[in-house]
Design a protein around this motif. Structure first.
Motif, short mmCIF file in Angstrom:
data_model
loop_
_atom_site.label_atom_id
_atom_site.label_comp_id
_atom_site.label_asym_id
_atom_site.label_seq_id
_atom_site.Cartn_x
_atom_site.Cartn_y
_atom_site.Cartn_z
N LYS A 1 0.84 -1.19 0.00
CA LYS A 1 0.00 0.00 0.00
C LYS A 1 0.88 1.24 0.00
N VAL A 2 0.34 2.33 -0.49
CA VAL A 2 1.04 3.62 -0.44
C VAL A 2 0.52 4.37 0.79
N TYR A 3 1.44 4.78 1.63
CA TYR A 3 1.10 5.51 2.85
C TYR A 3 1.58 6.94 2.75
N ARG A 4 0.77 7.86 3.20
CA ARG A 4 1.17 9.27 3.30
C ARG A 4 1.51 9.53 4.76
N VAL A 5 2.75 9.91 5.02
CA VAL A 5 3.22 10.17 6.38
C VAL A 5 3.49 11.66 6.52
N ARG A 6 2.67 12.34 7.31
CA ARG A 6 2.90 13.77 7.56
C ARG A 6 4.18 13.92 8.37
N THR A 7 5.07 14.81 7.91
CA THR A 7 6.38 14.95 8.52
C THR A 7 6.76 16.42 8.66
N GLN A 8 7.39 16.76 9.75
CA GLN A 8 7.93 18.10 9.97
C GLN A 8 9.42 17.99 10.24
N TYR A 9 10.20 18.83 9.59
CA TYR A 9 11.62 18.97 9.87
C TYR A 9 11.79 20.32 10.54
N ILE A 10 12.27 20.32 11.76
CA ILE A 10 12.34 21.55 12.54
C ILE A 10 13.80 21.92 12.74
N PHE A 11 14.18 23.05 12.14
CA PHE A 11 15.53 23.59 12.31
C PHE A 11 15.41 24.75 13.28
N GLY B 1 15.50 33.13 5.67
CA GLY B 1 14.78 31.89 5.51
C GLY B 1 15.68 30.70 5.25
N LEU B 2 15.04 29.60 4.89
CA LEU B 2 15.71 28.35 4.58
C LEU B 2 15.06 27.79 3.33
N VAL B 3 15.88 27.41 2.38
CA VAL B 3 15.38 26.83 1.14
C VAL B 3 15.68 25.34 1.17
N MET B 4 14.65 24.50 0.93
CA MET B 4 14.89 23.06 0.92
C MET B 4 15.93 22.72 -0.14
N HIS C 1 21.47 19.86 12.09
CA HIS C 1 20.62 18.68 12.25
C HIS C 1 19.24 19.11 12.71
N SER C 2 18.24 18.64 12.00
CA SER C 2 16.88 19.02 12.34
C SER C 2 16.26 18.00 13.28
N GLU C 3 15.22 18.42 13.96
CA GLU C 3 14.36 17.51 14.71
C GLU C 3 13.32 17.01 13.71
N VAL C 4 13.03 15.74 13.71
CA VAL C 4 12.06 15.18 12.78
C VAL C 4 10.86 14.68 13.57
N ARG C 5 9.67 15.12 13.20
CA ARG C 5 8.43 14.67 13.83
C ARG C 5 7.53 14.07 12.76
#
Length: 76
Positions: free
Chosen positions: A4-14, A37-40, A60-64
């Motif tokens: 199955k394809v899963y969509r995982v909501r994710t935040q990268y916090i710098f 700002g920050l550009v991906m 290094h970001s925090e990942v949630r």
């Protein structure tokens, strides 16, 4: 086996700081919101002159992760 394809909501916090030359707290806030700002895939940046801004950010970001939903089934 079906996958199955899963969509995982994710935040990268710098987290870090911008040291900004400004006339007031609100002026400093506006300068950061409008000029920094920050550009991906890129770097932390500012369009302010170098003598008006300096920044320190962790590399290094925090990942949630949040809600995970099934998007579609794939047949293998």
């Amino acid at each position: 086996m079906k996958k199955k394809v899963y969509r995982v909501r994710t935040q990268y916090i710098f987290e870090g700081v911008f040291d900004v030359v400004a006339e007031s707290k609100e002026d400093a806030r506006q300068k950061v919101l409008q000029n920094c700002g920050l550009v991906m895939g890129g770097n932390i940046h500012s369009t302010l002159p170098d003598e008006e801004v300096n920044w320190t950010f962790s590399a290094h970001s925090e990942v949630r992760t949040g809600r995970i939903t099934i998007q579609e089934e794939q047949i293998e």
